[in-house]
Design a protein around this motif. Sequence first.
Motif, PDB file in Angstrom:
ATOM      1  N   HIS A   1      37.166 117.091 -57.907  1.00 56.94           N
ATOM      2  CA  HIS A   1      37.044 116.960 -59.356  1.00 56.94           C
ATOM      3  C   HIS A   1      35.616 116.574 -59.706  1.00 56.94           C
ATOM      4  N   VAL A   2      34.900 117.485 -60.335  1.00 55.73           N
ATOM      5  CA  VAL A   2      33.517 117.252 -60.706  1.00 55.73           C
ATOM      6  C   VAL A   2      33.379 117.568 -62.186  1.00 55.73           C
ATOM      7  N   CYS A   3      33.002 116.566 -62.964  1.00 57.30           N
ATOM      8  CA  CYS A   3      32.757 116.798 -64.382  1.00 57.30           C
ATOM      9  C   CYS A   3      31.806 115.730 -64.905  1.00 57.30           C
ATOM     10  N   PRO A   4      31.197 115.965 -66.064  1.00 60.41           N
ATOM     11  CA  PRO A   4      30.283 114.969 -66.629  1.00 60.41           C
ATOM     12  C   PRO A   4      31.008 113.654 -66.910  1.00 60.41           C
ATOM     13  N   SER A   5      30.299 112.567 -66.759  1.00 58.92           N
ATOM     14  CA  SER A   5      30.895 111.257 -67.011  1.00 58.92           C
ATOM     15  C   SER A   5      31.088 111.039 -68.504  1.00 58.92           C
ATOM     16  N   ALA A   6      31.953 110.096 -68.830  1.00 61.84           N
ATOM     17  CA  ALA A   6      32.188 109.741 -70.228  1.00 61.84           C
ATOM     18  C   ALA A   6      30.907 109.206 -70.854  1.00 61.84           C
ATOM     19  N   LYS A   7      30.123 108.477 -70.078  1.00 60.96           N
ATOM     20  CA  LYS A   7      28.859 107.921 -70.562  1.00 60.96           C
ATOM     21  C   LYS A   7      27.893 109.040 -70.961  1.00 60.96           C
ATOM     22  N   SER A   8      27.836 110.097 -70.170  1.00 61.07           N
ATOM     23  CA  SER A   8      26.972 111.230 -70.469  1.00 61.07           C
ATOM     24  C   SER A   8      27.409 111.939 -71.750  1.00 61.07           C
ATOM     25  N   LEU A   9      28.718 112.098 -71.915  1.00 62.78           N
ATOM     26  CA  LEU A   9      29.243 112.738 -73.117  1.00 62.78           C
ATOM     27  C   LEU A   9      28.922 111.902 -74.352  1.00 62.78           C
ATOM     28  N   VAL A  10      29.089 110.590 -74.260  1.00 58.59           N
ATOM     29  CA  VAL A  10      28.771 109.704 -75.389  1.00 58.59           C
ATOM     30  C   VAL A  10      27.287 109.814 -75.741  1.00 58.59           C
ATOM     31  N   LYS A  11      26.445 109.866 -74.726  1.00 56.19           N
ATOM     32  CA  LYS A  11      24.999 109.914 -74.943  1.00 56.19           C
ATOM     33  C   LYS A  11      24.581 111.202 -75.669  1.00 56.19           C
ATOM     34  N   ILE A  12      25.118 112.356 -75.261  1.00 56.24           N
ATOM     35  CA  ILE A  12      24.741 113.610 -75.919  1.00 56.24           C
ATOM     36  C   ILE A  12      25.339 113.677 -77.319  1.00 56.24           C
ATOM     37  N   LYS A  13      26.526 113.124 -77.508  1.00 50.99           N
ATOM     38  CA  LYS A  13      27.111 113.096 -78.850  1.00 50.99           C
ATOM     39  C   LYS A  13      26.263 112.233 -79.790  1.00 50.99           C
ATOM     40  N   GLU A  14      25.774 111.105 -79.286  1.00 48.34           N
ATOM     41  CA  GLU A  14      24.895 110.253 -80.092  1.00 48.34           C
ATOM     42  C   GLU A  14      23.608 110.985 -80.443  1.00 48.34           C
ATOM     43  N   ARG A  15      23.079 111.747 -79.506  1.00 50.59           N
ATOM     44  CA  ARG A  15      21.853 112.518 -79.750  1.00 50.59           C
ATOM     45  C   ARG A  15      22.074 113.552 -80.850  1.00 50.59           C
ATOM     46  N   ILE A  16      23.179 114.279 -80.790  1.00 48.08           N
ATOM     47  CA  ILE A  16      23.482 115.288 -81.800  1.00 48.08           C
ATOM     48  C   ILE A  16      23.707 114.613 -83.155  1.00 48.08           C
ATOM     49  N   THR A  17      24.365 113.467 -83.160  1.00 53.56           N
ATOM     50  CA  THR A  17      24.599 112.730 -84.396  1.00 53.56           C
ATOM     51  C   THR A  17      23.270 112.279 -85.003  1.00 53.56           C
ATOM     52  N   GLN A  18      22.345 111.813 -84.182  1.00 54.31           N
ATOM     53  CA  GLN A  18      21.020 111.423 -84.679  1.00 54.31           C
ATOM     54  C   GLN A  18      20.287 112.611 -85.289  1.00 54.31           C
ATOM     55  N   LEU A  19      20.374 113.758 -84.626  1.00 54.77           N
ATOM     56  CA  LEU A  19      19.666 114.946 -85.102  1.00 54.77           C
ATOM     57  C   LEU A  19      20.213 115.472 -86.418  1.00 54.77           C
ATOM     58  N   THR A  20      21.481 115.197 -86.715  1.00 51.72           N
ATOM     59  CA  THR A  20      22.102 115.698 -87.942  1.00 51.72           C
ATOM     60  C   THR A  20      22.354 114.585 -88.952  1.00 51.72           C
ATOM     61  N   ALA A  21      21.659 113.463 -88.790  1.00 56.66           N
ATOM     62  CA  ALA A  21      21.860 112.328 -89.695  1.00 56.66           C
ATOM     63  C   ALA A  21      21.459 112.692 -91.124  1.00 56.66           C
ATOM     64  N   ARG A  22      22.019 111.977 -92.056  1.00 57.57           N
ATOM     65  CA  ARG A  22      21.788 112.246 -93.469  1.00 57.57           C
ATOM     66  C   ARG A  22      20.309 112.141 -93.845  1.00 57.57           C
ATOM     67  N   GLU A  23      19.601 111.172 -93.259  1.00 54.83           N
ATOM     68  CA  GLU A  23      18.189 110.995 -93.626  1.00 54.83           C
ATOM     69  C   GLU A  23      17.303 112.142 -93.153  1.00 54.83           C
ATOM     70  N   ARG A  24      17.840 113.039 -92.337  1.00 54.31           N
ATOM     71  CA  ARG A  24      17.078 114.206 -91.887  1.00 54.31           C
ATOM     72  C   ARG A  24      17.273 115.424 -92.777  1.00 54.31           C
TER      73      ARG A  24
ATOM     74  N   GLY B   1      36.869 121.117 -70.283  1.00 48.48           N
ATOM     75  CA  GLY B   1      37.349 120.247 -71.351  1.00 48.48           C
ATOM     76  C   GLY B   1      36.223 119.473 -72.009  1.00 48.48           C
ATOM     77  N   VAL B   2      35.297 118.981 -71.212  1.00 48.31           N
ATOM     78  CA  VAL B   2      34.166 118.217 -71.736  1.00 48.31           C
ATOM     79  C   VAL B   2      33.239 119.134 -72.529  1.00 48.31           C
ATOM     80  N   LEU B   3      33.011 120.340 -72.025  1.00 53.10           N
ATOM     81  CA  LEU B   3      32.175 121.299 -72.748  1.00 53.10           C
ATOM     82  C   LEU B   3      32.808 121.681 -74.086  1.00 53.10           C
ATOM     83  N   GLU B   4      34.120 121.817 -74.109  1.00 52.46           N
ATOM     84  CA  GLU B   4      34.828 122.131 -75.356  1.00 52.46           C
ATOM     85  C   GLU B   4      34.667 120.994 -76.364  1.00 52.46           C
ATOM     86  N   LYS B   5      34.763 119.747 -75.889  1.00 49.86           N
ATOM     87  CA  LYS B   5      34.565 118.594 -76.776  1.00 49.86           C
ATOM     88  C   LYS B   5      33.158 118.595 -77.355  1.00 49.86           C
ATOM     89  N   MET B   6      32.174 118.922 -76.528  1.00 48.21           N
ATOM     90  CA  MET B   6      30.788 118.935 -76.996  1.00 48.21           C
ATOM     91  C   MET B   6      30.563 120.042 -78.007  1.00 48.21           C
TER      92      MET B   6
END
Length: 122
Positions: A9-32, A62-67
């Motif tokens: 079983h090889v897949c990205p860690s939950a920490k990695s998924l949280v980190k990329i989601k935070e990055r995407i959220t920052q890039l699409t923030a309202r102040e931008r 599954g992780v790629l679909e979530k992203m």
Amino acid sequence: MKTGKSYPHVCPSAKSLVKIKERITQLTARERAPILLENIVGSMNASLRGWSNYFHYRNSNGVLEKMKTHAEERLRKHLMKRHKVKDRGIGLGRFPSQQLYTKYGLYKVPTTAGWKSAHASV
């Protein structure tokens, strides 16, 4: 020690998924909102492409679909704020997923793993 066998079983860690989601959220923030949309989507695409290329293997579907879903939702939400659309249902109709890829140029995160094992065959 490498044995040449694939991991069970090889897949990205939950920490990695949280980190990329935070990055995407920052890039699409309202102040931008004043920043050109092409620049926002370009930054999103660079982050998504790099992350998905790095983690695009074996059991990561599954992780790629979530992203992919998160990226679509964040871009749609950003467009809704930019165009002052308050109702989510109207936003879904006005900015459907297909249009996010064709009209706005969002990178489509692959949802099927490209590699079958974590090790290259020798």
